[in-house]
Design a protein around this motif. Structure first.
Motif, short mmCIF file in Angstrom:
data_model
loop_
_atom_site.label_atom_id
_atom_site.label_comp_id
_atom_site.label_asym_id
_atom_site.label_seq_id
_atom_site.Cartn_x
_atom_site.Cartn_y
_atom_site.Cartn_z
N GLU A 30 50.69 29.61 -36.81
CA GLU A 30 49.30 28.91 -36.29
C GLU A 30 49.47 27.46 -36.53
O GLU A 30 48.65 26.63 -35.99
N ASP A 31 50.10 26.81 -37.33
CA ASP A 31 50.24 25.34 -37.65
C ASP A 31 51.43 24.98 -36.68
O ASP A 31 52.63 25.21 -36.62
N ILE A 32 51.03 23.62 -36.13
CA ILE A 32 51.76 23.00 -35.37
C ILE A 32 52.25 21.65 -35.72
O ILE A 32 51.18 20.80 -36.06
N ASP A 33 53.35 21.03 -35.86
CA ASP A 33 53.69 19.70 -36.22
C ASP A 33 53.58 18.95 -35.17
O ASP A 33 54.35 18.86 -33.92
N TRP A 34 52.26 18.26 -35.01
CA TRP A 34 51.84 17.35 -33.87
C TRP A 34 52.82 16.17 -33.47
O TRP A 34 53.13 15.93 -32.55
N GLU A 35 53.81 15.62 -34.70
CA GLU A 35 54.74 14.46 -34.25
C GLU A 35 55.96 15.03 -33.32
O GLU A 35 56.39 14.27 -32.57
N ILE A 36 56.32 16.48 -33.69
CA ILE A 36 57.37 16.91 -32.91
C ILE A 36 56.80 17.13 -31.77
O ILE A 36 57.56 16.69 -30.78
N LEU A 37 55.67 17.66 -31.37
CA LEU A 37 54.96 17.92 -30.10
C LEU A 37 54.79 16.68 -29.27
O LEU A 37 55.41 16.79 -28.21
N LEU A 38 54.15 15.56 -29.89
CA LEU A 38 53.99 14.38 -29.17
C LEU A 38 55.45 13.83 -28.79
O LEU A 38 55.57 13.04 -27.68
N ASP A 39 56.23 13.74 -29.56
CA ASP A 39 57.78 13.39 -29.27
C ASP A 39 58.39 13.81 -28.12
O ASP A 39 58.77 13.15 -27.18
N LYS A 40 58.04 15.23 -27.90
CA LYS A 40 58.63 16.08 -26.89
C LYS A 40 57.85 15.78 -25.68
O LYS A 40 58.46 15.58 -24.60
N ARG A 55 60.25 1.90 -20.51
CA ARG A 55 60.61 1.78 -22.11
C ARG A 55 59.46 2.36 -22.86
O ARG A 55 58.25 1.87 -22.84
N LEU A 56 59.79 3.58 -23.58
CA LEU A 56 58.72 4.01 -24.39
C LEU A 56 58.85 3.53 -25.71
O LEU A 56 59.75 3.33 -26.37
N GLU A 57 57.69 3.12 -26.23
CA GLU A 57 57.41 2.67 -27.65
C GLU A 57 56.74 3.67 -28.38
O GLU A 57 55.39 3.93 -28.11
N ARG A 58 57.27 4.38 -29.42
CA ARG A 58 56.67 5.56 -29.88
C ARG A 58 56.33 5.05 -31.32
O ARG A 58 57.39 4.88 -31.94
N ILE A 59 55.07 5.16 -31.82
CA ILE A 59 54.70 4.61 -33.04
C ILE A 59 53.98 5.70 -33.74
O ILE A 59 52.92 6.48 -33.33
N ARG A 60 54.94 6.50 -34.89
CA ARG A 60 54.43 7.65 -35.49
C ARG A 60 53.38 7.49 -36.60
O ARG A 60 53.55 6.60 -37.30
#
Length: 170
Positions: A30-40, A55-60
């Motif tokens: 039921e719990d989702i790691d949002w950081e992994i999901l957003l990176d993908k 160019r992707l700039e990803r700020i976590r």
């Protein structure tokens, strides 16, 4: 040409939703790691739509962001649509562009900002200007996530901003 364009947009939206579903299917429980999901989501979108010129700039966020599966589904569909808009509309026709995707937690809220350095929004752009995709984003964010959504020009960038509570209040 109009029908072809409308069908392409519909197919793109369906493919996007299927990508979200595929990503979520690989996380269990039921719990989702949002950081992994957003990176993908970012990676898939840039690879499928970017053509190598983005160019992707990803700020976590500073730590893990764990969301319920319901919240993660709604948020990922909204964010995926905004990333696709940033690439497909904001950076359209540019050889080189910047897509910046940031998420952060402030208090009890999750903030997501999607920026591009493409063409700025025209004066008077607002909810009445939204097409189907942005109407879907608005509905998901405001009704399902009980959050806020807006578009603004910030300097030489266009920013789409989502803010939503981290915890379920239903």
């Amino acid at each position: 040409p109009e029908t072809r364009s409308a069908l392409k947009k519909a197919v793109d939206r369906i493919v996007s939703i299927s990508q979200v579903h595929d990503i979520l299917a690989h996380q269990s429980g039921e719990d989702i790691d949002w950081e992994i999901l957003l990176d993908k989501l970012c990676d898939l979108s840039v690879r499928s739509l970017g053509g190598g010129g983005i160019r992707l700039e990803r700020i976590r966020a500073q730590g893990p962001v764990i969301l319920s599966s319901d919240k993660a589904v709604h948020l990922s569909i909204a964010v995926n649509e905004l990333i696709h808009n940033a690439i497909g509309h904001g950076l359209e026709g540019q050889e080189q562009g910047i897509l910046r995707v940031e998420d952060r937690v402030e208090g009890d809220s999750l903030h997501i900002i999607i920026q591009n350095n493409g063409e700025l929004l025209p004066e008077g752009f607002g909810k009445k200007s939204y097409g189907l995709g942005l109407q879907i984003v608005t509905t998901l964010v405001e009704l399902e996530l009980r959050g806020t959504f807006c578009f603004v020009n910030e300097g030489d960038r266009v920013s789409a901003k989502i803010t939503c509570p981290l915890k379920e209040d239903r």
